[in-house]
Design an enzyme around this catalytic site. Sequence first.
Site, PDB file in Angstrom:
ATOM      1  N   ASP A 160       0.890  -1.229  -0.068  1.00  0.00           N
ATOM      2  CA  ASP A 160      -0.064  -0.074   0.139  1.00  0.00           C
ATOM      3  C   ASP A 160       0.831   1.274  -0.013  1.00  0.00           C
ATOM      4  O   ASP A 160       0.506   2.156  -0.722  1.00  0.00           O
ATOM      5  CB  ASP A 160      -1.169   0.094   1.344  1.00  0.00           C
ATOM      6  N   HIS A 188      -5.073  -3.238   6.192  1.00  0.00           N
ATOM      7  CA  HIS A 188      -4.749  -3.587   4.527  1.00  0.00           C
ATOM      8  C   HIS A 188      -6.170  -3.977   3.971  1.00  0.00           C
ATOM      9  O   HIS A 188      -6.635  -5.124   3.776  1.00  0.00           O
ATOM     10  CB  HIS A 188      -3.625  -4.742   4.318  1.00  0.00           C
TER      11      HIS A 188
END
Length: 325
Positions: A160, A188
């Site tokens: 990410d 996440h």
Amino acid sequence: MSQSVKKIAVTGAAGQIAYSLLWRIANGDVYGKDTPIELQLLEIPDAISGAEGVAMELNDSAFPLLKNIVVTDKLEEAFDGTNAAFLVGAKPRGKGEERSDLLAANGKIFGPQGAAINDHAADDIRVLVVGNPANTNALIAMHAAKDVPNDRFNAMMRLDHNRALSQLSAKLGCDKNDINDLVVWGNHSATQFPDLTYTTVAGEKIFDSLDHSWYVDEFIPRVAKRGAEIIEVRGKSSAASAASSAIDHMHDWINGTERWATAAIPSDGSYGIPEGLIVGLPTVSRGGAWEIVSGLELSDFQKARIEANVTELEEERNAVSHLLG
Ligand code: NAD
Ligand code: LMR
């Protein structure tokens, strides 16, 4: 001078992430080019033949640092004396699914693995959980490893972070290496909060001059939903980028970084995030351990985004309370 051999376990060794990850590990990208390594590859019995084929190809690649490969479906062999473990083996999501939909299928994998790590791994064990939903799977493994310090259990949010670096550099036309002080808070999941409040480019803060509608309406959702976008376009979940980010995470954890990285680590209560949840935080790595960047001021906008992640992580934790021994 040559270092002592390091044992690195990779679960899901016949899967698509492992097919990129193992070649980077064997190349010395985690511990460095002077450290010999042994690989311990774990698979389920049905996929052992696939993992054996992967081991054959690794041998055929003739990596100078790669001294031995063990292929096994036994947890005690996979984690015997292990210094670093990449827990990748888990079902990936398909189109239209959320990562938390995988919790019922994947959560039960991580308790036994945490227990085996507790009983068999080396004292300096570091565990990076990649299999989704990564934060809560890491929580399950951590709870099962009572004698291992909690901070040795991380979940991967470096992908990410790297996605955020890439999107920002494309927007500003700047070098990714010039970007610092960026973090992806939280889970996440689609709730994650890629945060540019503190970000600098070549040492200059950018937040005040940023196009805020781009930030809120494009950047944040684009990064947060990039995994789904990859599945939509590629037809399968991300693999090589996940492997590359897993290498970045473990490399920086072991070797250190003063540049901010996002690591999902057990909260120490900082920033109002309940202790123990495994959450993406702004970190640097010193002396082989992550340190949370402290003293950041949070706006109401940031607090609300972080709170949404805490709520979601608490819901996931409640859903697996029976697995948290
Ligand atoms: P894959 O299906 O290609 O491979 C998974 C492998 O794990 C399979 O070979 C399977 O046999 C094996 N496996 C299943 N249960 C196991 C167990 N108990 N022990 C050992 N091995 C086991 O999947 P993939 O694309 O490699 O993805 C693996 C996981 O990583 C998925 O859950 C995916 O969602 C996740 N992922 C996470 C991130 C992240 O940023 N955290 C990024 C990409 C993918
Ligand atoms: C990703 O972010 O690419 C992975 O977590 C895979 C997924 O399911 O999105």
